[in-house]
Design a protein around this motif. Structure first.
Motif, PDB file in Angstrom:
ATOM      1  N   LYS A  54       0.804  -1.218   0.000  1.00 32.06           N
ATOM      2  CA  LYS A  54       0.000   0.000   0.000  1.00 32.06           C
ATOM      3  C   LYS A  54       0.846   1.281   0.000  1.00 32.06           C
ATOM      4  O   LYS A  54       0.338   2.352  -0.290  1.00 32.06           O
ATOM      5  N   ASN A 143      -6.580  -0.170  -1.165  1.00 31.64           N
ATOM      6  CA  ASN A 143      -6.183   0.902  -2.079  1.00 31.64           C
ATOM      7  C   ASN A 143      -4.748   1.293  -1.756  1.00 31.64           C
ATOM      8  O   ASN A 143      -4.263   1.050  -0.650  1.00 31.64           O
ATOM      9  N   HIS A 229      -6.518  12.508   2.410  1.00 27.25           N
ATOM     10  CA  HIS A 229      -6.703  11.058   2.382  1.00 27.25           C
ATOM     11  C   HIS A 229      -7.869  10.798   1.442  1.00 27.25           C
ATOM     12  O   HIS A 229      -8.656  11.694   1.195  1.00 27.25           O
TER      13      HIS A 229
END
Ligand code: AMP
Ligand code: MG
Length: 333
Positions: A54, A143, A229
């Motif tokens: 990630k 993600n 974010h």
């Protein structure tokens, strides 16, 4: 590069998932909130691989996913009475509970904290997966760090094709935003991250529920609550009035760009003729649509203009938190 297969969570796919996890590999799976990127929570190497895949900062802890409520107690060091009531009311479901840890999983899961975040997801895919692998699964959202969370198997594929062997496909996520994270180490439960299980719902069961707000300079209790974010890769702008949004769109068109608007259904009439991504009318609809729309915007728009919905209460606290942070705006809820 390895081949990344997308399979329904049944038969052979579940055997494969178990084999991969036992070998220290990482498997993505559907949940009712967003897709998760799962590893054997007991294995240092497997958990570190999740962080590496990630590009996740090493101070942002992972949630451990287990198949059923009875899998929680071996991993935690006691719980207050309100936590037992909350488990009965909301699990399986989109509620993550933070407890004192017994230290039974890799130390990398909690990034040096003495607590452990645990959740029992309700989606049939997650349930079948966790039953089959029969071990605690450490899983953040599937993600790349800071990118938009995935709500379809295709979104996971876009970020991790060639990097993981398997994505367990359960279709589009019905919840759409990450679980509520609830601190259960104090006398009163306290929300660290807003989500689909709302403060009102928790207070109804526990009698009371606080909301944690980090003080300036303090290390946040829920380290994932960093500032920007969940962001799409296109340029973004955030507005609180339709006039402002319209002006930004005109300017972008003047530059030869392709502006898109992201707004609640109630605001659609202000933007006739424009490219609009409709969040929906209720908090639940907006939670379900938000990330899918952000992923569409990064494929199609040069500028995404977000208009803050006017709805408040319930799930809107979580929706506004994610939306503001996707646009890099300070969250006031
Ligand atoms: P993600 O699954 O990517 O949304 O990340 C999980 C989030 O859960 C982290 O970013 C933290 O905010 C939260 N979390 C995980 N473990 C803990 C913990 N031990 N204490 C507080 N928050 C936690
Ligand atoms: Mg995440």
């Amino acid at each position: 590069m390895m081949q990344t297969r997308i399979l329904r969570a049944e038969g052979e796919a579940l055997h494969l998932a178990k084999e991969y996890l036992e070998r220290g590999e990482v498997v993505a799976f559907h949940t009712e909130t967003v897709y998760g990127l799962g590893a054997d929570a007991r294995s240092d190497d497997a958990v570190r691989r999740v962080f590496a895949l990630k590009g996740r900062p090493s101070d942002n802890p992972l949630i451990v996913h287990v198949h059923a409520e009875y899998d929680i107690s071996p991993l935690i060091d006691g719980e207050p009475p309100y936590a037992a009531a909350l488990r009965r009311a909301f699990l399986p479901g989109p509620l993550t509970m933070v407890y004192p840890s017994k230290g039974k999983v890799s130390k990398y899961v909690s990034c040096g904290l003495e607590t452990l975040a645990i959740r029992v997801p309700s989606s049939p895919t997650a349930q079948a997966f966790l039953r089959a692998v029969d071990l605690p699964v450490a899983a953040p959202s599937a993600n790349l760090s800071k990118h938009v969370s995935p709500v379809t198997a295709g979104h996971v594929y876009d970020d991790f094709a060639g990097e993981i062997p398997l994505i367990l496909d359960g279709g589009a996520c019905t919840g759409g935003i990450e679980s509520t994270v609830l601190d259960c180490t104090g006398d009163v439960p306290r929300i660290l991250r807003q989500g689909l299980v709302t403060r009102e719902m928790i207070a109804d069961v526990a009698g009371d529920c606080g909301v944690y707000r980090p003080q300036r300079g303090e290390r946040p209790k829920s380290p994932g609550m960093a500032y920007r974010h969940y962001s799409p890769s296109c340029r973004t702008a955030y507005c609180r009035t339709a006039e402002e949004a319209e002006t930004l769109c005109r300017e972008e068109e003047g530059r030869g760009g392709t502006p898109y608007i992201l707004c609640a259904s109630a605001d659609l009439p202000a933007f006739s003729g424009r490219n609009v991504l409709d969040l929906g009318g209720t908090g639940e609809e907006m939670a379900k649509n938000l990330y899918a729309h952000l992923r569409t915007a990064e494929r199609e728009a040069t500028l995404l203009v977000g208009l803050e919905p006017r709805e408040r209460g319930g799930v809107m606290a979580g929706v506004l938190n994610r939306m503001r942070r996707a646009f890099g705006v300070e969250d006031e809820t």
